[in-house]
Design a protein around this motif. Structure first.
Motif, PDB file in Angstrom:
ATOM      1  N   UNK A   1      45.657  35.221  39.804  1.00  0.00           N
ATOM      2  CA  UNK A   1      45.004  35.181  38.804  1.00  0.00           C
ATOM      3  C   UNK A   1      43.544  35.947  38.983  1.00  0.00           C
ATOM      4  N   UNK A   2      43.369  36.008  40.012  1.00  0.00           N
ATOM      5  CA  UNK A   2      42.024  36.713  40.444  1.00  0.00           C
ATOM      6  C   UNK A   2      42.158  38.200  39.824  1.00  0.00           C
ATOM      7  N   UNK A   3      43.034  38.828  39.583  1.00  0.00           N
ATOM      8  CA  UNK A   3      43.435  39.988  39.155  1.00  0.00           C
ATOM      9  C   UNK A   3      43.098  40.151  37.815  1.00  0.00           C
ATOM     10  N   UNK A   4      42.829  39.033  36.955  1.00  0.00           N
ATOM     11  CA  UNK A   4      42.845  39.003  35.452  1.00  0.00           C
ATOM     12  C   UNK A   4      41.511  39.658  35.198  1.00  0.00           C
ATOM     13  N   UNK A   5      41.519  40.473  34.068  1.00  0.00           N
ATOM     14  CA  UNK A   5      40.335  40.998  33.374  1.00  0.00           C
ATOM     15  C   UNK A   5      40.245  40.576  31.843  1.00  0.00           C
ATOM     16  N   UNK A   6      41.087  39.724  31.477  1.00  0.00           N
ATOM     17  CA  UNK A   6      40.958  38.960  30.238  1.00  0.00           C
ATOM     18  C   UNK A   6      42.058  38.004  30.104  1.00  0.00           C
TER      19      UNK A   6
END
Ligand code: AHG
Ligand code: MN
Ligand code: MN
Length: 284
Positions: free
Chosen positions: A114-119
């Motif tokens: 989830x830390x790779x989410x950008x939106x």
């Protein structure tokens, strides 16, 4: 990356009215199962195909993944991967209860933490059609509610979890809850009001509006619970944490759960900080 995430959310808002309009004639189950071994409604497939074609036209999106499909689809050039639950709570279609579309925008390949989410965002097909969404890294996200009309999203307000919790909703069957989960629910049900409707994003919307806790917990029959990290757990954690709340798999933020597979399941607990902290110490 933020610009791509905004374009993805605009594209989903644009086709949300088409998905809503396509629901009435698609309330029957098709033969076969999805990768999670669940029945598939004609509406699930319709939403899935509608969203894929919309995202194929978004510059910067290179990969489309759906809860309804075994593997991700290559959309060409683009670093961003979009994971979608085309219709969340689709079993509510038969009973005409709220359901929605969940979108997770990752910088990089899937499966991703989830830390790779950008939106991330969800569309809620309720009495009115709304979107709750944020862009940017999880730590920077401002979560807003939008009214979705004629495919446009009009900002309504910034979403912040109320200080005082009011509601709780726990999925699964009571006999299937491990003792520590059952003990926690017994404590909170003396303090909060039950709000559980069978669609994660509609139940999370209650928590974001009124404060409290939503969970699809670990079950004796399935220790990983029911919900999928890529399509449900991560985006909902992004939104609830961005609104000032907290998420957990029972031990840590859902955004820190390692990604091991596209359809991996994870126990989901989201809501007010104090309630989630209490839950983690109960489950420890
Ligand atoms: P989906 O329709 O995308 O499979 O999601 C359904 C999920 C989630 O929306 C909801 O919280 C949960 O399943 C409800 O499960 P139960 O029917 O077991 O309550
Ligand atoms: Mn779902
Ligand atoms: Mn679904």
């Amino acid at each position: 990356m933020v610009a791509v995430a905004e374009r993805v959310l605009d594209a989903v808002a644009d086709i949300a009215p088409d998905i809503r309009a396509g629901l009435p004639g698609r309330r029957r189950y098709l033969d076969g199962e999805n990768p999670s071994g669940e029945e598939v409604l004609a509406a699930d497939v319709f939403a899935d195909e509608t969203i894929e074609s919309a995202l194929a036209a978004v510059e910067g999106v290179g990969t489309y993944a759906s809860e309804e499909r075994e593997s991700a689809v290559d959309l060409g050039e683009g670093r961003v991967s979009v994971a979608v639950d085309p219709l969340d709570g689709s079993s509510n279609l038969q009973s005409n209860n709220p359901m929605g579309t969940v979108v997770a925008v990752y910088d990089g390949d899937l499966p991703a933490p989830g830390r790779d989410l950008v939106g991330a965002g969800y569309v809620l097909y309720g009495p009115v059609t709304t979107m709750v969404a944020g862009v940017g890294a999880p730590a920077d996200a401002t979560v807003r509610e939008y009214l979705v009309e004629d495919g446009e999203r009009e900002p309504v307000e910034t979403v912040e979890l109320p200080e005082e919790p009011t509601v709780y909703g726990f999925g699964g069957r009571v006999p299937d809850w491990p003792d520590d989960v059952a003990a926690y629910v017994e404590a909170v049900e003396a303090e909060l009001k039950l709000r559980y409707g069978g669609a994660m994003i509609a139940d999370v919307s209650q928590v974001l509006s009124y404060g409290g806790v939503f969970a699809y917990p670990t079950l004796a029959s399935s220790p990983e619970g029911k919900l999928r990290l890529q399509f449900e757990g991560n985006p909902v954690a992004y939104l609830v944490e961005g609104a000032g709340g907290r998420s957990s798999d029972g031990e840590r933020s859902l955004l820190d759960v390692p990604a091991t597979g596209l359809h991996q399941r994870v126990p989901v607990y989201v809501g007010n900080d104090a309630l989630i902290e209490r839950l983690e110490s109960t489950l420890a």
